[in-house]
Design a protein around this motif. Sequence first.
Motif, short mmCIF file in Angstrom:
data_model
loop_
_atom_site.label_atom_id
_atom_site.label_comp_id
_atom_site.label_asym_id
_atom_site.label_seq_id
_atom_site.Cartn_x
_atom_site.Cartn_y
_atom_site.Cartn_z
N THR A 112 0.82 -1.22 0.00
CA THR A 112 0.00 0.00 0.00
C THR A 112 0.85 1.26 0.00
O THR A 112 1.71 1.44 0.87
CB THR A 112 -0.93 0.02 1.22
OG1 THR A 112 -1.74 -1.17 1.21
CG2 THR A 112 -1.84 1.23 1.19
N SER A 113 0.60 2.14 -0.96
CA SER A 113 1.28 3.43 -1.01
C SER A 113 0.45 4.47 -0.27
O SER A 113 -0.73 4.24 0.06
CB SER A 113 1.47 3.87 -2.46
OG SER A 113 0.21 4.18 -3.05
N GLN A 152 -2.61 5.24 -2.38
CA GLN A 152 -3.61 4.17 -2.31
C GLN A 152 -4.36 4.19 -0.98
O GLN A 152 -5.57 3.97 -0.94
CB GLN A 152 -2.92 2.81 -2.50
CG GLN A 152 -2.47 2.54 -3.92
CD GLN A 152 -1.62 1.29 -4.02
OE1 GLN A 152 -0.86 0.96 -3.12
NE2 GLN A 152 -1.76 0.58 -5.13
N TYR A 153 -3.62 4.48 0.09
CA TYR A 153 -4.29 4.54 1.39
C TYR A 153 -5.29 5.69 1.44
O TYR A 153 -6.43 5.52 1.90
CB TYR A 153 -3.27 4.69 2.52
CG TYR A 153 -3.94 4.85 3.87
CD1 TYR A 153 -4.60 3.77 4.47
CD2 TYR A 153 -3.98 6.09 4.51
CE1 TYR A 153 -5.26 3.92 5.68
CE2 TYR A 153 -4.63 6.24 5.72
CZ TYR A 153 -5.27 5.16 6.30
OH TYR A 153 -5.94 5.31 7.49
N GLU A 209 -6.88 7.05 -0.93
CA GLU A 209 -8.01 6.83 -1.83
C GLU A 209 -8.90 5.68 -1.38
O GLU A 209 -9.99 5.49 -1.92
CB GLU A 209 -7.50 6.56 -3.25
CG GLU A 209 -6.85 7.78 -3.90
CD GLU A 209 -6.30 7.48 -5.28
OE1 GLU A 209 -6.19 6.28 -5.64
OE2 GLU A 209 -5.97 8.44 -6.00
N SER A 210 -8.44 4.90 -0.39
CA SER A 210 -9.19 3.73 0.06
C SER A 210 -10.28 4.13 1.06
O SER A 210 -10.19 5.16 1.72
CB SER A 210 -8.23 2.74 0.73
OG SER A 210 -8.94 1.69 1.35
#
Length: 267
Positions: A237-238, A241-242, A244-245
């Motif tokens: 996880t970048s 990405q975090y 946007e999650s």
Amino acid sequence: MRDLREIKYFLLDMDGTFYLGDELIDGSMDFLDILKMQDKDFLFLTNNSSKNRMAYVEKLKRLGCELEPDKVFTSGEATTIYLKNMKPKAKILLLGTPLLEEEFIDAGFELVKGRGESPDYVVLGFDTTITYEKLWIACDYIREGIPYIATHPDYNCPLEGGKFMPDAGAMIDFIAASTGRRPHVIGKPNADIINVICDKYGYNKEDIAMVGDRLYTDIKTGINADIATVVVLSGETSRIQYEESDIDADFVYPSLKELGEDLKRLK
């Protein structure tokens, strides 16, 4: 808001959290030293049921981290404990590697291989020795209504160089396509694996944090089990990405190094 200072036990994912491939992530060993200095403890937790704890103990030793076997817990062991609580010495049709078969035999289960043997459960692990015959027999029993358990739901197992191999989740979908049934899953992201750990080690949930690099397994496990969660951005996880999650962790750190530094600062 959870308080990091109150966490006594850290459940650590391995690949992407403590090491990447065959290299320790910077600060990982220092993190374990900090836990020791603060009278806190840890447990390595993996969904991979194709290996037993000793295989991971040996890998960690090669990387310079020597520890007792009881510091590693797999979804395979979690499944044996879960089933022992349900029916000790049950007859099991197991789709698993020789190492997983050994774990089930050591736990007191009788393994059956063929048709007409009336197993109490069908158990699907990460079986890298899978054959069409194994899958066919399992589907026959599952279609008959035999209780069906899977160690974990991961679709792919990451390999070095950014490659993957099909994992148990892919086999779950294969079996579902044939039988219309899905298993009860023990491993991450389900709460069962945390409940089993609490039973075995005597942990209280309010004292535990799940630490990992995967949102949909590691962090989702903590959410489902109602324990503290720490996502580290050293693996899958970048930061983007975090952000946007829709899965939120209680704490976010670049790696175990920064988590350890924060523990020292907060003490």
